[in-house]
Design a protein around this motif. Structure first.
Motif, PDB file in Angstrom:
ATOM      1  N   GLN A  13       0.836  -1.195   0.000  1.00 22.65           N
ATOM      2  CA  GLN A  13       0.000   0.000   0.000  1.00 22.65           C
ATOM      3  C   GLN A  13       0.875   1.251   0.000  1.00 22.65           C
ATOM      4  N   ALA A  14       0.311   2.319  -0.484  1.00 25.94           N
ATOM      5  CA  ALA A  14       1.012   3.596  -0.458  1.00 25.94           C
ATOM      6  C   ALA A  14       1.436   3.918   0.966  1.00 25.94           C
ATOM      7  N   PRO A  88       2.218   5.422  -5.223  1.00 20.49           N
ATOM      8  CA  PRO A  88       1.642   4.660  -6.343  1.00 20.49           C
ATOM      9  C   PRO A  88       2.390   4.856  -7.659  1.00 20.49           C
ATOM     10  N   THR A  91       5.167   2.402  -8.868  1.00 22.67           N
ATOM     11  CA  THR A  91       4.888   1.085  -9.425  1.00 22.67           C
ATOM     12  C   THR A  91       5.718   0.903 -10.691  1.00 22.67           C
ATOM     13  N   THR A 121       4.441  -3.139  -7.013  1.00 22.45           N
ATOM     14  CA  THR A 121       3.152  -2.495  -7.245  1.00 22.45           C
ATOM     15  C   THR A 121       2.734  -1.801  -5.967  1.00 22.45           C
ATOM     16  N   SER A 123      -0.235   0.275  -4.266  1.00 26.21           N
ATOM     17  CA  SER A 123      -1.655   0.593  -4.407  1.00 26.21           C
ATOM     18  C   SER A 123      -1.996   1.856  -3.619  1.00 26.21           C
ATOM     19  N   SER A 124      -2.974   2.580  -4.142  1.00 28.58           N
ATOM     20  CA  SER A 124      -3.366   3.840  -3.484  1.00 28.58           C
ATOM     21  C   SER A 124      -4.477   3.615  -2.470  1.00 28.58           C
TER      22      SER A 124
END
Length: 124
Positions: A13-14, A88, A91, A121, A123-124
């Motif tokens: 996660q961000a 994000p 990524t 990766t 994620s926001s």
């Protein structure tokens, strides 16, 4: 010759953290400066960080300064990229590379060997 294998990528996660590893085999890692690059979808590959042969000198892209740390363990022939406060837009596929230069810089042309990359990766 040296072979490079990256690991440690994944989904985060961000604001989270990941530590990438780059294991070198073949010629000893002390013969090379080591760098990290990344390539986001649809974008050019860009420099992230580098560490000198001795480990005494490091350099970072402005965008990651203060958040990423490159280090190396000679006993394990491994280079690490500790990534904190991930965003994000970071990524990308992250690649490690080896350079015969004593202190390599940000130019891809300075690097002689490349790993296959590891996906990160955020994620926001």
């Amino acid at each position: 010759q040296v072979q490079l294998v990256e690991s440690g990528g994944g989904l985060v996660q961000a604001g989270g953290s990941l530590r990438l590893s780059c294991a070198a085999s073949g010629r000893t890692s002390t013969s090379y400066s080591m760098g990290w690059f990344r390539q986001a979808p649809g974008k050019e590959q860009e420099f992230v960080a580098t560490i000198s042969r001795s480990g005494g000198s490091t350099s970072y892209a402005d965008s990651v300064k203060g958040r990423f740390t490159v280090s190396r363990d000679y006993a394990k022939n491994t280079v690490y990229l500790q990534m904190n406060s991930l965003k994000p837009q970071e990524t990308a596929v992250y690649y490690c590379a080896a350079s015969a230069w004593v202190v390599a810089g940000s130019q891809k042309s300075q690097y002689d060997y490349w790993g296959q990359g590891t996906q990160v990766t955020v994620s926001s």
